[in-house]
Design a protein around this motif. Sequence first.
Motif, PDB file in Angstrom:
ATOM      1  N   VAL A 304      16.475   5.368  11.919  1.00  0.00           N
ATOM      2  CA  VAL A 304      16.146   4.094  11.273  1.00  0.00           C
ATOM      3  C   VAL A 304      17.148   3.762  10.188  1.00  0.00           C
ATOM      4  CG1 VAL A 304      14.444   2.940   9.815  1.00  0.00           C
ATOM      5  CG2 VAL A 304      13.697   4.201  11.836  1.00  0.00           C
ATOM      6  N   ALA A 305      17.520   4.730   9.365  1.00  0.00           N
ATOM      7  CA  ALA A 305      18.453   4.476   8.263  1.00  0.00           C
ATOM      8  C   ALA A 305      19.799   4.001   8.775  1.00  0.00           C
ATOM      9  CB  ALA A 305      18.615   5.742   7.416  1.00  0.00           C
ATOM     10  N   THR A 306      20.316   4.650   9.830  1.00  0.00           N
ATOM     11  CA  THR A 306      21.611   4.255  10.393  1.00  0.00           C
ATOM     12  C   THR A 306      21.549   2.865  11.015  1.00  0.00           C
ATOM     13  OG1 THR A 306      22.033   6.584  10.882  1.00  0.00           O
ATOM     14  CG2 THR A 306      23.441   4.967  11.958  1.00  0.00           C
ATOM     15  N   THR A 307      20.478   2.578  11.744  1.00  0.00           N
ATOM     16  CA  THR A 307      20.342   1.264  12.386  1.00  0.00           C
ATOM     17  C   THR A 307      20.167   0.170  11.352  1.00  0.00           C
ATOM     18  OG1 THR A 307      19.259   2.372  14.245  1.00  0.00           O
ATOM     19  CG2 THR A 307      19.101  -0.015  14.149  1.00  0.00           C
ATOM     20  N   ALA A 308      19.375   0.411  10.305  1.00  0.00           N
ATOM     21  CA  ALA A 308      19.161  -0.598   9.258  1.00  0.00           C
ATOM     22  C   ALA A 308      20.447  -0.901   8.510  1.00  0.00           C
ATOM     23  CB  ALA A 308      18.086  -0.118   8.291  1.00  0.00           C
ATOM     24  N   TYR A 315      21.166 -11.805   9.620  1.00  0.00           N
ATOM     25  CA  TYR A 315      19.961 -11.612  10.423  1.00  0.00           C
ATOM     26  C   TYR A 315      18.842 -10.940   9.638  1.00  0.00           C
ATOM     27  CZ  TYR A 315      23.127 -12.541  14.327  1.00  0.00           C
ATOM     28  OH  TYR A 315      24.030 -13.122  15.180  1.00  0.00           O
ATOM     29  N   MET A 316      19.066 -10.679   8.364  1.00  0.00           N
ATOM     30  CA  MET A 316      18.089  -9.951   7.568  1.00  0.00           C
ATOM     31  C   MET A 316      16.780 -10.719   7.422  1.00  0.00           C
ATOM     32  SD  MET A 316      18.547  -6.930   6.426  1.00  0.00           S
ATOM     33  CE  MET A 316      17.440  -7.056   5.045  1.00  0.00           C
ATOM     34  N   ARG A 317      16.862 -11.993   7.134  1.00  0.00           N
ATOM     35  CA  ARG A 317      15.651 -12.782   6.912  1.00  0.00           C
ATOM     36  C   ARG A 317      14.794 -12.844   8.175  1.00  0.00           C
ATOM     37  NH1 ARG A 317      16.156 -18.850   4.708  1.00  0.00           N
ATOM     38  NH2 ARG A 317      17.336 -19.041   6.643  1.00  0.00           N
ATOM     39  N   GLU A 342      14.267   1.294   4.163  1.00  0.00           N
ATOM     40  CA  GLU A 342      15.694   1.454   4.425  1.00  0.00           C
ATOM     41  C   GLU A 342      16.441   0.132   4.290  1.00  0.00           C
ATOM     42  OE1 GLU A 342      17.171   4.216   4.681  1.00  0.00           O
ATOM     43  OE2 GLU A 342      15.378   5.473   4.745  1.00  0.00           O
ATOM     44  N   LEU A 343      15.834  -0.953   4.731  1.00  0.00           N
ATOM     45  CA  LEU A 343      16.482  -2.262   4.577  1.00  0.00           C
ATOM     46  C   LEU A 343      16.668  -2.617   3.117  1.00  0.00           C
ATOM     47  CD1 LEU A 343      14.714  -4.396   7.356  1.00  0.00           C
ATOM     48  CD2 LEU A 343      17.086  -3.630   7.333  1.00  0.00           C
ATOM     49  N   CYS A 344      15.672  -2.319   2.295  1.00  0.00           N
ATOM     50  CA  CYS A 344      15.785  -2.609   0.863  1.00  0.00           C
ATOM     51  C   CYS A 344      16.837  -1.723   0.201  1.00  0.00           C
ATOM     52  CB  CYS A 344      14.433  -2.416   0.185  1.00  0.00           C
ATOM     53  SG  CYS A 344      13.196  -3.635   0.652  1.00  0.00           S
ATOM     54  N   LYS A 345      16.978  -0.485   0.651  1.00  0.00           N
ATOM     55  CA  LYS A 345      17.988   0.396   0.075  1.00  0.00           C
ATOM     56  C   LYS A 345      19.398  -0.099   0.372  1.00  0.00           C
ATOM     57  CE  LYS A 345      15.420   4.777   0.158  1.00  0.00           C
ATOM     58  NZ  LYS A 345      15.350   6.132   0.773  1.00  0.00           N
ATOM     59  N   VAL A 346      19.611  -0.501   1.630  1.00  0.00           N
ATOM     60  CA  VAL A 346      20.960  -0.879   2.054  1.00  0.00           C
ATOM     61  C   VAL A 346      21.302  -2.304   1.639  1.00  0.00           C
ATOM     62  CG1 VAL A 346      22.479  -1.152   4.053  1.00  0.00           C
ATOM     63  CG2 VAL A 346      20.835   0.730   3.979  1.00  0.00           C
ATOM     64  N   THR A 350      22.069  -7.722  -1.630  1.00  0.00           N
ATOM     65  CA  THR A 350      22.188  -9.026  -0.956  1.00  0.00           C
ATOM     66  C   THR A 350      20.903  -9.833  -1.093  1.00  0.00           C
ATOM     67  OG1 THR A 350      23.720  -8.054   0.640  1.00  0.00           O
ATOM     68  CG2 THR A 350      22.706 -10.147   1.227  1.00  0.00           C
ATOM     69  N   ILE A 351      19.778  -9.166  -0.941  1.00  0.00           N
ATOM     70  CA  ILE A 351      18.487  -9.856  -1.078  1.00  0.00           C
ATOM     71  C   ILE A 351      18.308 -10.379  -2.493  1.00  0.00           C
ATOM     72  CG2 ILE A 351      15.991  -9.534  -0.980  1.00  0.00           C
ATOM     73  CD1 ILE A 351      16.426  -7.500   1.242  1.00  0.00           C
ATOM     74  N   GLN A 352      18.729  -9.602  -3.481  1.00  0.00           N
ATOM     75  CA  GLN A 352      18.586 -10.028  -4.874  1.00  0.00           C
ATOM     76  C   GLN A 352      19.484 -11.217  -5.190  1.00  0.00           C
ATOM     77  OE1 GLN A 352      19.372  -6.912  -7.675  1.00  0.00           O
ATOM     78  NE2 GLN A 352      18.463  -8.012  -9.400  1.00  0.00           N
ATOM     79  N   GLN A 353      20.691 -11.236  -4.634  1.00  0.00           N
ATOM     80  CA  GLN A 353      21.610 -12.344  -4.891  1.00  0.00           C
ATOM     81  C   GLN A 353      21.134 -13.643  -4.236  1.00  0.00           C
ATOM     82  OE1 GLN A 353      25.443 -10.908  -3.562  1.00  0.00           O
ATOM     83  NE2 GLN A 353      26.065 -10.405  -5.661  1.00  0.00           N
ATOM     84  N   HIS A 354      20.484 -13.537  -3.080  1.00  0.00           N
ATOM     85  CA  HIS A 354      20.002 -14.722  -2.355  1.00  0.00           C
ATOM     86  C   HIS A 354      18.472 -14.701  -2.295  1.00  0.00           C
ATOM     87  CE1 HIS A 354      24.089 -13.798  -0.878  1.00  0.00           C
ATOM     88  NE2 HIS A 354      24.259 -15.112  -0.830  1.00  0.00           N
ATOM     89  N   CYS A 355      17.858 -14.472  -3.442  1.00  0.00           N
ATOM     90  CA  CYS A 355      16.404 -14.320  -3.487  1.00  0.00           C
ATOM     91  C   CYS A 355      15.682 -15.594  -3.052  1.00  0.00           C
ATOM     92  CB  CYS A 355      15.961 -13.900  -4.886  1.00  0.00           C
ATOM     93  SG  CYS A 355      16.440 -15.039  -6.198  1.00  0.00           S
ATOM     94  N   LYS A 356      16.247 -16.752  -3.330  1.00  0.00           N
ATOM     95  CA  LYS A 356      15.590 -18.002  -2.942  1.00  0.00           C
ATOM     96  C   LYS A 356      15.526 -18.150  -1.424  1.00  0.00           C
ATOM     97  CE  LYS A 356      16.628 -20.647  -7.127  1.00  0.00           C
ATOM     98  NZ  LYS A 356      17.270 -21.859  -7.672  1.00  0.00           N
ATOM     99  N   ASP A 357      16.568 -17.693  -0.742  1.00  0.00           N
ATOM    100  CA  ASP A 357      16.581 -17.789   0.720  1.00  0.00           C
ATOM    101  C   ASP A 357      15.609 -16.800   1.354  1.00  0.00           C
ATOM    102  OD1 ASP A 357      18.523 -19.728   0.495  1.00  0.00           O
ATOM    103  OD2 ASP A 357      20.178 -18.289   0.664  1.00  0.00           O
ATOM    104  N   TYR A 358      15.460 -15.631   0.729  1.00  0.00           N
ATOM    105  CA  TYR A 358      14.604 -14.591   1.296  1.00  0.00           C
ATOM    106  C   TYR A 358      13.160 -14.671   0.808  1.00  0.00           C
ATOM    107  CZ  TYR A 358      18.740 -12.138   3.062  1.00  0.00           C
ATOM    108  OH  TYR A 358      19.869 -11.807   3.747  1.00  0.00           O
ATOM    109  N   LEU A 359      12.881 -15.547  -0.152  1.00  0.00           N
ATOM    110  CA  LEU A 359      11.549 -15.572  -0.756  1.00  0.00           C
ATOM    111  C   LEU A 359      10.435 -15.857   0.245  1.00  0.00           C
ATOM    112  CD1 LEU A 359       9.918 -15.306  -3.338  1.00  0.00           C
ATOM    113  CD2 LEU A 359      10.304 -17.744  -3.772  1.00  0.00           C
ATOM    114  N   PRO A 360      10.536 -16.850   1.152  1.00  0.00           N
ATOM    115  CA  PRO A 360       9.439 -17.072   2.114  1.00  0.00           C
ATOM    116  C   PRO A 360       9.169 -15.860   2.999  1.00  0.00           C
ATOM    117  CG  PRO A 360      10.901 -18.975   2.055  1.00  0.00           C
ATOM    118  CD  PRO A 360      11.572 -17.889   1.294  1.00  0.00           C
ATOM    119  N   ALA A 361      10.246 -15.202   3.478  1.00  0.00           N
ATOM    120  CA  ALA A 361      10.056 -14.032   4.338  1.00  0.00           C
ATOM    121  C   ALA A 361       9.440 -12.874   3.558  1.00  0.00           C
ATOM    122  CB  ALA A 361      11.399 -13.617   4.942  1.00  0.00           C
ATOM    123  N   LEU A 362       9.900 -12.659   2.331  1.00  0.00           N
ATOM    124  CA  LEU A 362       9.341 -11.578   1.510  1.00  0.00           C
ATOM    125  C   LEU A 362       7.892 -11.859   1.138  1.00  0.00           C
ATOM    126  CD1 LEU A 362      12.384 -10.880  -0.852  1.00  0.00           C
ATOM    127  CD2 LEU A 362      11.596  -9.484   1.063  1.00  0.00           C
TER     128      LEU A 362
END
Length: 397
Positions: A304-308, A315-317, A342-346, A350-362
């Motif tokens: 999982v870690a390698t794939t994430a 494609y993260m969102r 694992e996604l949050c670690k890697v 990126t998620i923090q920099q574009h938090c507005k874009d990821y907010l609905p999914a999160l």
Amino acid sequence: MKTGRLLDVLSGHQGPVHGLTFSPTNAILASSSWDKTVRLWDVFESKGVVESFSHTHDVLTVSYRPDGKQLACSTLDGQIYFWDPIDGQLMWTIEGRRDIAGGRLMGDRRTAANSSSGKCFTSLSYSADGSYILAAGRSKYICMYDVAEQVLLRRFQLTSNLSLDGVLDFLNSKGMTDAGPLALIDDYDSDVEGGLDRQIKGHLGYGLPGTATNHGRPVVSTKCLRISPTGRSWAAATTEGVLMYSMDDSFVFDPTDLDIDVTPEAVDVALSQGRHLRALILALRLNEASWIRKCVVSVHPKDVATTAAGVPPKYMRRLIEAFAEYLEGSPHLEFLLQWCQELCKVHGHTIQQHCKDYLPALRSLQKSLTRLHQDLSDTCSSNEYLLRYLCTPSFPN
């Protein structure tokens, strides 16, 4: 509801009741009426009116904020009032007459700017977090307001269909005659449809509910508004039908990202060869929920870690949204939580920099996790008490 028996009749309004809504947190019913009041009723305790809010004009609709700590209502003069239902205090007002003002009707004697018809809201809907509210009425516009700042965020135009009345701001003077607008003048042949034949045709639907004679073109309007619990989409029941709007600017698929090799068969081939990352990327490019789920489940927990780490940021969102949907009915809770970790670690930066874009999914992911946590908490508490009971030594009498 099971027996169909009438439980109680609430009386107190001096005019027709135009809106009803239950509080999401307690047994309070709010009603709006043309007698210029909004009343709160304690339905189950049969205490009658708990609170009454007075207004200067007829109240058309009422809506509770999802947390039950705020009440919004609209009046005939185009204003939206925000009340504190607990303290009974007026919090804010929004003047929306100019925002909701639409086009000119065929029968209007005045211009759209000077006419008072249609300049009021007949439907309100809060967002899931209560930060904004949608308002609509007998107009071609739907308004979105920021509740805390009382400002107009955006105005959506329902349609540009000129066959509907109220779309044009200015009417063509060529369509006006001495007898009135040309579109409202009956043009049927009296020789063919005269006498008894015309009387029979005119009364075919007489007395049936929902029937009326056609006096012109249908008027553009919005009967009802509702925002989805995730806050990512909303729907409007309009003259042209039910319209669905999305808050996200994402796409179903990117045409430039598809080629002849991106097919479900290619996903199956990649899975059979053990190339899980390639299979997942192909499924994300296809944007098919079933294939994304199949690729995620096929990954071994050790990989999982390698794939994430190999998932592209664009494609993260979509992947987070897939996890939020899959968590609702999946038995692989620990496995999916490992994926999220694992996604949050890697990709955390990126998620923090574009938090507005990821907010609905999160937000959807958080909602699914909160629901699962509550279910597990109840189950564990019940099992804990049962185990304590079973482990208690029994003493003979």
